[in-house]
Design an enzyme around this catalytic site. Sequence first.
Site, PDB file in Angstrom:
ATOM      1  N   LYS A  22      73.126  -6.187 -68.064  1.00  0.00           N
ATOM      2  CA  LYS A  22      73.922  -5.087 -68.168  1.00  0.00           C
ATOM      3  C   LYS A  22      75.450  -5.767 -68.871  1.00  0.00           C
ATOM      4  CE  LYS A  22      74.852  -4.860 -63.528  1.00  0.00           C
ATOM      5  NZ  LYS A  22      73.695  -5.740 -63.045  1.00  0.00           N
ATOM      6  N   ARG A  39      78.512  -0.137 -56.877  1.00  0.00           N
ATOM      7  CA  ARG A  39      77.524  -0.614 -56.318  1.00  0.00           C
ATOM      8  C   ARG A  39      77.132  -0.158 -54.952  1.00  0.00           C
ATOM      9  NH1 ARG A  39      78.077  -6.123 -59.346  1.00  0.00           N
ATOM     10  NH2 ARG A  39      75.962  -7.175 -59.070  1.00  0.00           N
ATOM     11  N   ARG A  89      69.754 -18.140 -67.408  1.00  0.00           N
ATOM     12  CA  ARG A  89      71.226 -17.714 -67.953  1.00  0.00           C
ATOM     13  C   ARG A  89      72.358 -18.800 -67.761  1.00  0.00           C
ATOM     14  NH1 ARG A  89      72.706 -11.761 -66.198  1.00  0.00           N
ATOM     15  NH2 ARG A  89      73.924 -12.459 -64.207  1.00  0.00           N
ATOM     16  N   ARG A 113      76.027 -20.112 -63.049  1.00  0.00           N
ATOM     17  CA  ARG A 113      76.838 -19.489 -62.117  1.00  0.00           C
ATOM     18  C   ARG A 113      76.352 -19.988 -60.824  1.00  0.00           C
ATOM     19  NH1 ARG A 113      77.213 -13.365 -63.403  1.00  0.00           N
ATOM     20  NH2 ARG A 113      76.706 -13.346 -61.134  1.00  0.00           N
ATOM     21  N   ARG A 156      70.806 -11.354 -53.328  1.00  0.00           N
ATOM     22  CA  ARG A 156      71.354 -10.349 -54.460  1.00  0.00           C
ATOM     23  C   ARG A 156      70.400  -9.303 -54.698  1.00  0.00           C
ATOM     24  NH1 ARG A 156      72.961 -13.628 -59.350  1.00  0.00           N
ATOM     25  NH2 ARG A 156      74.071 -11.496 -60.051  1.00  0.00           N
TER      26      ARG A 156
END
Length: 227
Positions: free
Chosen positions: A13, A88, A122, A169, A180
Site C-alpha cells: 500500500k 481500517r 522490509r 519497524r 496484525r
Amino acid sequence: MKLVILGPPGAGKGTYSGEIKNRYNIAHIEAGRLLRQEISNQTETGKNIKEIVDHGKLVPDNIIIELIENRLRQDDAENGFILDGFPRTINQAQALDNITDIELVIELFVPREILIEKILARRTCKQCGAIYNIADIDREIDGVHYELPPLSPEKEGVCDKCGGELIRRSDETPEILEQRFATYDEQTKPLVEYYEKKSLLRKIHVTHGKEIMLEKIFELIEKELGM
Ligand code: AMP
C-alpha cells in the site's frame, strides 16, 4: 481524485500510494505514519497510543479519525488524495463517508505466505518513511505465478532518497505480524464488502514487481475515473 488503498499489512500500500501521489500530484495520507509521528514527537496522543501500535492492535477510532480529518484539511489534499491505512474499521469508513466522497477503492491482494516473507524483509527509512524490500520471490501459489523482485537500496542500510538510516519497524516481528493479520481479518476485511456494496471496490492481484503493477494500477485509476 479521492482514493483509498486497501489491503493487508505488507501488500505494498505504502509503495504504490507514493507512486500514485507523484503521478497525479495528490496527497499521500498514511494513517500509520501519522500515528508514528505522534509517538516519535511524544505528544499526549503519542504517549497514549505507543503501547497499542507496538502490539499491532488498532488505536481507538476517534483518535485516528481526528488525525485524518485534520490532515485532509491541509492545502496539499485539495487537489485530491490517496488514503493509505485508513479506514481500517467499518466505523472509520462511515466517519470518512461523512467527511468526503471517495471515488475509488483499490484492494491489493497478495497470498498470506508471501506477505509474511515480504514484511519480514522490509526496511523503512527512519527519516522520510521510504520503504525498501530485500525479499526475492519467484513461485507459484494456487496456480498463480508470483514474481516479486526485491526493492533494495543502492547502499545497504541507507535510504536512496534522503540518506536516512533504514530500520526494521518495531511492529515487524513474526509475533506482532500474527496479531496484525488477525486484526486485519477481523476488523478491516469487512471493508471489502462495505465498498463492494457501494460499487467502489476494484481488486488488483499483486503478482509482479513494482513497475508492472504500477502500470496496471494507473490504467485502472484512469479507466475508472474516466481520465
Ligand atoms: P501501518 O503503518 O499502516 O501498518 O500501521 C501501523 C500501526 O498503526 C497499525 O498496526 C495500528 O496499530 C496503527 N494504525 C494504522 N492505521 C490505523 C487505523 N486506521 N486505525 C487504527 N489504528 C491504525
